[in-house]
Enzyme design. Structure first.
Site, mmCIF file in Angstrom:
data_model
loop_
_atom_site.group_PDB
_atom_site.id
_atom_site.type_symbol
_atom_site.label_atom_id
_atom_site.label_comp_id
_atom_site.label_asym_id
_atom_site.label_seq_id
_atom_site.Cartn_x
_atom_site.Cartn_y
_atom_site.Cartn_z
ATOM 1 N N CYS A 94 1.202 9.175 0.282
ATOM 2 C CA CYS A 94 -0.180 9.445 -0.144
ATOM 3 C C CYS A 94 -0.479 10.945 -0.086
ATOM 4 C CB CYS A 94 -1.161 8.618 0.676
ATOM 5 S SG CYS A 94 -2.821 8.555 -0.057
ATOM 6 N N HIS A 106 0.729 3.353 -0.391
ATOM 7 C CA HIS A 106 1.013 3.215 1.038
ATOM 8 C C HIS A 106 2.015 2.084 1.260
ATOM 9 C CE1 HIS A 106 -2.164 5.861 2.716
ATOM 10 N NE2 HIS A 106 -2.808 5.550 1.602
ATOM 11 N N GLU A 144 3.327 1.232 3.987
ATOM 12 C CA GLU A 144 3.024 0.584 5.265
ATOM 13 C C GLU A 144 1.909 -0.455 5.134
ATOM 14 O OE1 GLU A 144 0.006 3.922 5.104
ATOM 15 O OE2 GLU A 144 2.056 3.563 4.400
#
Length: 214
Positions: free
Chosen positions: A80, A182, A184
């Site tokens: 990001c 993202h 994650e």
């Protein structure tokens, strides 16, 4: 093997570390520039504004350490804001110099779409890459951003996403990789991408060991 996740105060640091720990990655969280000299891999996560990010990186002495790690060929993953600061200039809230690793600028998403771009969206690859090994083309990943990277050299662009404009959602060249989304927060495919990065680090470490022994 040690993968250093750079701690400069990014809001998504904990979720990135948790995801890496879930896949058994050897993670060190640090804001110590000296540790980057010993890292086998480097991850720069990030949410927030480019100006604040660059200020924190500069105040912590991390800018030259990041440049050095990249120049030495250490596998690097930006997430990001970690992607956007690789560019030369961000026009988020003014004009701000960034790391300058990737020639180009960061500009705002078009005014005719809802900003921020938040939620799941497809990533279309321009070519195969080890970072996406085993991940189908067009897979959905999770995005939260209002600005996007516009590299001068199109060969930096690995993946693209449509949201008012077709923008570079993945950058990759040599040891430098970065995602606007993202991983994650992107479920099993995001974990697969992170695991692929860990394997890239392992292969680079093995190659360096083989070269040192010859």
């Amino acid at each position: 093997m040690a993968i250093v996740v750079v701690d400069y105060g990014a809001g998504n640091l904990a979720s990135v570390v948790n995801a890496l720990e879930r896949i058994g990655a050897p993670v060190i969280v640090s804001r110590n520039p000296a540790l980057l000299d010993q890292a086998d891999g480097v991850i720069v996560p990030g949410v927030g504004a480019a100006a604040d990010t660059m200020q924190q990186l500069q105040e912590l002495g991390l800018v030259p350490a990041l440049h050095s790690a990249i120049q030495r060929g250490i596998p690097f993953l930006g997430i990001c804001m970690g992607l956007q600061v690789l560019l030369e200039v961000s026009y988020e809230g003014g004009e701000h110099r960034c790391l300058g690793v990737v020639p180009g600028i960061v500009r705002q998403l078009p005014s005719d779409v809802t900003v921020p771009h938040m939620g799941w969206n497809e990533v279309w690859l321009r070519r195969p890459h080890p970072l996406f090994e085993g991940i189908p083309n067009g897979t959905d990943f999770y995005f939260v951003h209002s600005f996007y990277a516009e590299p001068q050299d199109p060969t930096w662009v690995l993946g693209e996403t449509d949201y008012g404009v077709r923008f570079a959602s993945v950058l990759a060249r040599d040891n430098v990789m970065a995602t606007q989304f993202h991983p994650e927060k992107s479920g099993s495919w995001g974990l697969r991408l992170l695991a692929n990065f860990v394997r890239i680090v392992e292969r680079a470490q093995h190659s360096a060991a083989m070269e040192a022994s010859t």
